[in-house]
Design a protein around this motif. Sequence first.
Motif, PDB file in Angstrom:
ATOM      1  N   LYS A   1      47.221  44.376  32.815  1.00  0.00           N
ATOM      2  CA  LYS A   1      47.630  42.978  32.751  1.00  0.00           C
ATOM      3  C   LYS A   1      46.496  42.032  33.133  1.00  0.00           C
ATOM      4  CE  LYS A   1      49.916  43.824  37.219  1.00  0.00           C
ATOM      5  NZ  LYS A   1      49.913  45.285  37.165  1.00  0.00           N
ATOM      6  N   MET A   2      45.272  42.497  33.058  1.00  0.00           N
ATOM      7  CA  MET A   2      44.119  41.676  33.393  1.00  0.00           C
ATOM      8  C   MET A   2      42.998  41.957  32.397  1.00  0.00           C
ATOM      9  SD  MET A   2      41.909  41.673  36.950  1.00  0.00           S
ATOM     10  CE  MET A   2      41.393  43.373  36.663  1.00  0.00           C
ATOM     11  N   SER A   3      42.389  40.910  31.876  1.00  0.00           N
ATOM     12  CA  SER A   3      41.307  41.052  30.908  1.00  0.00           C
ATOM     13  C   SER A   3      39.959  41.061  31.628  1.00  0.00           C
ATOM     14  CB  SER A   3      41.345  39.896  29.909  1.00  0.00           C
ATOM     15  OG  SER A   3      41.082  38.663  30.573  1.00  0.00           O
ATOM     16  N   TYR A   4      38.912  41.382  30.854  1.00  0.00           N
ATOM     17  CA  TYR A   4      37.564  41.296  31.411  1.00  0.00           C
ATOM     18  C   TYR A   4      37.298  39.877  31.927  1.00  0.00           C
ATOM     19  CZ  TYR A   4      36.350  45.802  29.277  1.00  0.00           C
ATOM     20  OH  TYR A   4      36.297  47.121  28.938  1.00  0.00           O
ATOM     21  N   LYS A   5      37.716  38.897  31.153  1.00  0.00           N
ATOM     22  CA  LYS A   5      37.488  37.504  31.546  1.00  0.00           C
ATOM     23  C   LYS A   5      38.147  37.203  32.880  1.00  0.00           C
ATOM     24  CE  LYS A   5      38.103  32.780  29.830  1.00  0.00           C
ATOM     25  NZ  LYS A   5      38.646  31.958  28.716  1.00  0.00           N
ATOM     26  N   ASP A   6      39.390  37.676  33.053  1.00  0.00           N
ATOM     27  CA  ASP A   6      40.090  37.443  34.324  1.00  0.00           C
ATOM     28  C   ASP A   6      39.334  38.086  35.483  1.00  0.00           C
ATOM     29  OD1 ASP A   6      42.152  36.087  33.058  1.00  0.00           O
ATOM     30  OD2 ASP A   6      43.300  37.919  32.699  1.00  0.00           O
ATOM     31  N   PHE A   7      38.866  39.323  35.279  1.00  0.00           N
ATOM     32  CA  PHE A   7      38.164  40.035  36.339  1.00  0.00           C
ATOM     33  C   PHE A   7      36.896  39.293  36.760  1.00  0.00           C
ATOM     34  CE2 PHE A   7      34.780  43.069  37.485  1.00  0.00           C
ATOM     35  CZ  PHE A   7      35.332  43.625  38.623  1.00  0.00           C
ATOM     36  N   PHE A   8      36.089  38.920  35.768  1.00  0.00           N
ATOM     37  CA  PHE A   8      34.825  38.282  36.108  1.00  0.00           C
ATOM     38  C   PHE A   8      35.039  36.888  36.686  1.00  0.00           C
ATOM     39  CE2 PHE A   8      33.124  41.353  32.878  1.00  0.00           C
ATOM     40  CZ  PHE A   8      32.384  42.084  33.787  1.00  0.00           C
ATOM     41  N   LYS A   9      36.079  36.185  36.263  1.00  0.00           N
ATOM     42  CA  LYS A   9      36.387  34.896  36.875  1.00  0.00           C
ATOM     43  C   LYS A   9      36.733  35.079  38.348  1.00  0.00           C
ATOM     44  CE  LYS A   9      39.528  33.266  34.061  1.00  0.00           C
ATOM     45  NZ  LYS A   9      40.517  32.322  33.463  1.00  0.00           N
ATOM     46  N   ARG A  10      37.517  36.090  38.635  1.00  0.00           N
ATOM     47  CA  ARG A  10      37.907  36.344  40.026  1.00  0.00           C
ATOM     48  C   ARG A  10      36.700  36.682  40.894  1.00  0.00           C
ATOM     49  NH1 ARG A  10      43.193  36.867  41.149  1.00  0.00           N
ATOM     50  NH2 ARG A  10      44.607  36.624  39.380  1.00  0.00           N
ATOM     51  N   ARG A  11      35.822  37.502  40.375  1.00  0.00           N
ATOM     52  CA  ARG A  11      34.652  37.891  41.159  1.00  0.00           C
ATOM     53  C   ARG A  11      33.693  36.712  41.347  1.00  0.00           C
ATOM     54  NH1 ARG A  11      35.906  40.626  44.432  1.00  0.00           N
ATOM     55  NH2 ARG A  11      33.796  41.398  44.850  1.00  0.00           N
ATOM     56  N   LEU A  12      33.526  35.906  40.324  1.00  0.00           N
ATOM     57  CA  LEU A  12      32.659  34.734  40.449  1.00  0.00           C
ATOM     58  C   LEU A  12      33.225  33.749  41.463  1.00  0.00           C
ATOM     59  CD1 LEU A  12      31.693  34.096  36.718  1.00  0.00           C
ATOM     60  CD2 LEU A  12      30.094  34.582  38.573  1.00  0.00           C
ATOM     61  N   ILE A  13      34.527  33.520  41.406  1.00  0.00           N
ATOM     62  CA  ILE A  13      35.144  32.601  42.353  1.00  0.00           C
ATOM     63  C   ILE A  13      35.028  33.133  43.782  1.00  0.00           C
ATOM     64  CG2 ILE A  13      37.369  31.647  43.103  1.00  0.00           C
ATOM     65  CD1 ILE A  13      38.098  31.390  40.132  1.00  0.00           C
ATOM     66  N   ARG A  14      35.132  34.442  43.931  1.00  0.00           N
ATOM     67  CA  ARG A  14      35.049  35.027  45.274  1.00  0.00           C
ATOM     68  C   ARG A  14      33.629  34.982  45.836  1.00  0.00           C
ATOM     69  NH1 ARG A  14      34.540  35.586  49.595  1.00  0.00           N
ATOM     70  NH2 ARG A  14      35.173  37.230  51.047  1.00  0.00           N
ATOM     71  N   LEU A  15      32.623  35.215  45.012  1.00  0.00           N
ATOM     72  CA  LEU A  15      31.273  35.422  45.513  1.00  0.00           C
ATOM     73  C   LEU A  15      30.333  34.235  45.311  1.00  0.00           C
ATOM     74  CD1 LEU A  15      30.657  39.094  44.251  1.00  0.00           C
ATOM     75  CD2 LEU A  15      31.283  38.373  46.558  1.00  0.00           C
TER      76      LEU A  15
END
Length: 465
Positions: A168-182
């Motif tokens: 239920k998560m795309s590559y785009k969702d994953f990288f957005k989450r990591r960018l927002i976190r870091l």
Amino acid sequence: MSPREKTCCREDPKNPEPAKITFTTGHSSSIVRQHYDRDDTRRRRGQESRRLSGVTPTSQKAEGRIVTSGVQQTKSFKRNPTNFSLFLNPFTIPLSMTEKTLSTKPHFQILDALRGLAAITVVIFHILEAHAKNHNEQIVNHGYLAVDFFFVLSGFVIGYAYDDRWGKMSYKDFFKRRLIRLHPMVVIAMIIGAIFYYTQASVVFPGISEVPVWQLLLTMFVGFTLLPIPPSLDIRGWGEMHPLNGPAWTLFFEYLANILYALILRKLSNKILAVLLFVAGAALIHVAVFGPRGDLIGGWSLAPEQFLIGLTRLSYPFLAGLLVFRLIKPGKMKQGYLISSMLLLAILAFPRIGGEENLWQNGIYDSLSVILLFPLIVYIGASGSIKSERSVKFAKVLGGLSYPLYITHYPLIYWYFGYVYDNKLTLADAWPVGLGVLIAAITIGWLCLKLYDEPIRKRLKQRFL
């Protein structure tokens, strides 16, 4: 059927095929009633037929399933209009459940605390490094291994947070989450590095006063991207990837690990990951035991030797953390907080082994710490629990402070190096200033967390997630 449609099935005594009741969220509730009325008429006819034939109807239960935004929930209900109408209500399950599921996993509080302890140890290690003529004289000698511990934690936490979300998560969702976190802290760390840069001019960094402002700003803007600085823009002279903020090299490799995880590692079986882990462990032993320094120090430069050290320091710890999460279920361990904390601090503070004559001995120590002890510490931390409310708050503070402290403290260390060398100070002379640097680093990290990082991440999540 469109993604916003839902199907509800229930058993019909006279028909082996389930009767389907379909409704669309956002439509009038009359549609639901129309479907239900037709099916309820069929049910009453079946009951009347059984009554005429002498069959006594009994209270039965059936299972129904609602599928909403990729999340399934199964409910049991009695066959009566009240319960069934509640079951059919399309508003009983929020459409934002997927997003809530992605953001409500509990934290491992002990692991948060261990990350904070390791970050503080790194700052102390760097302060004391200014007074050591060589590695043997360094107090808190193995503080550099905190980086390898961070990578073990990263592999474990990435696996825990994302392994079960890819449906239920795309590559785009994953990288957005990591960018927002870091990335917000990457930006502010480069700005802090630029602000402190000209104050660091000293015998250690003699060329700082000759660097034009435009070159400083260009270096800062390149640093925002985390792309390594080419040698032509090395405005400090230490050959670092990021001369305004040296520890940012670990974030470069962290991003690399995240990319590899999303594109490749998450798809590999545990057996293949174990093979890769074995190869990475052999490479780590080669660097630590048979290398020219007898340790794992390095990785901050684009020079081929340094870059390979960085890859080696990333590969085994990250894979080990990922496999610890996948293969070993955390248990229930009493005193896990105390045991894991004391073991980690003991490893990082342990004196150097072997001296200049037997460098390989310290290499074995580094290898054993990273290959065996750090995964064990992560397992112990994940298996323990914190019962005291005060300890929970302390762990939360340490966990929140860890990343801002780690990524913002080094501009102060550059200044402290210059201060010590310019004035030829020993630790006995400079310890009050060193203590002040530690307090200032913690203060800056905490202010960045509360006034910048948390508010910015909250707004970015609201805007992009």
